[in-house]
Design an enzyme around this catalytic site. Structure first.
Site: not given
Length: 266
Positions: A15, A17, A213
């Site tokens: 990922d 962001d 995250d």
């Protein structure tokens, strides 16, 4: 070496962001992280739910942080959505899109006609920092008239430098409330984007991991896809959220620097 060891991982779905940056601010260790993966021969795909940018824009942004990434190493929820629509609608179909350049470019590159007219075959919704009430109204009317409702990703929030702000899931929720229609979700944690990423990696499932995250997208999506999961605490997940979660990642690290430090000593 065991399958519970980081050393067993051959492919990584990363990922962006909250992992590589927060909003417009890069997080430490980006260049070192990719240099480590490339030196170890670990295949990777950057798979993001963020639909606002094109692959080329991500390549340019990563280059500014010292990381050289190829276009085919990036999968966005925009391109995954456009590819998905090609399996549902014929070329040239009219689509009403709420979204930024990433969404619009992906749809037009695959032969769809962007339209605000009645009779659009689908409504595609991706994040748009300048969305208006009129756009939400148009999407609502089209869906109520029978258009397919597709969301690029369900992220309720977005990690920005000033704090946690509304994400695409907030836009989808508004339209769902107004129409009573639940959107088809292409991005994480649903399987479409992950399946595309796994095909690009061409690594065994048991030697592939998702790095992110967010528990509810990155980690849950990895679990649903049958791969290992790595959570970093540099984005939106707090220790309290992690402790309360019904599902848990295989590994947890503070950030990508912490991950590389532990990976490098196995």
């Amino acid at each position: 070496m065991t399958l519970n060891s980081l050393a067993a991982i051959q492919g990584l779905i990363v990922d962006m962001d909250g992992v590589l940056w927060r909003g417009s601010e890069p997080l430490p260790g980006i260049a070192e992280f990719f240099a480590f993966l490339q030196a170890r021969g670990i295949r990777f795909v950057l798979a993001t739910n963020n639909a606002s940018r094109t692959e080329a824009q991500y390549v340019e942004r990563l280059a500014s942080y010292g990381a050289t990434i190829a276009l085919d190493e990036i999968v966005t929820s925009s391109t995954a959505t456009a590819d998905y629509l090609t399996s549902l609608l014929p070329a040239g179909s009219r689509v009403y899109a709420i979204g930024m350049q990433g969404v619009r470019d992906a749809l037009t590159q695959r032969g769809f006609a962007l339209s605000e007219a009645d009779g659009a075959a689908a409504v595609v919704v991706g994040i748009d920092w300048h969305v208006t009430y009129d756009q939400l109204k148009r999407a609502t009317l089209l869906i109520r008239s029978g258009a397919i409702f597709v969301g690029t990703n369900p992220d309720a929030t977005y990690p920005a430098p000033e704090g946690i702000i509304p994400g695409n899931g907030a836009l989808l929720a508004a339209i769902q409330t107004a129409t009573g229609v639940k959107p088809i979700i292409v991005g994480k944690p649903e399987p479409i984007l992950y399946r595309q990423s796994i095909r690009r990696l061409n690594t065994p499932l048991e030697a592939t991991a998702a790095l992110g995250d967010r528990l509810e997208t990155d980690i849950l999506g990895g679990i649903r896809a049958g791969i290992k999961t790595i959570l970093v605490m540099s984005g939106v997940t707090t220790p309290e959220l992690l402790a309360a979660s019904d599902y848990q990642p295989d590994w947890v690290f503070e950030d990508i620097i912490d991950l590389v430090n532990h990976w490098g000593v196995e």
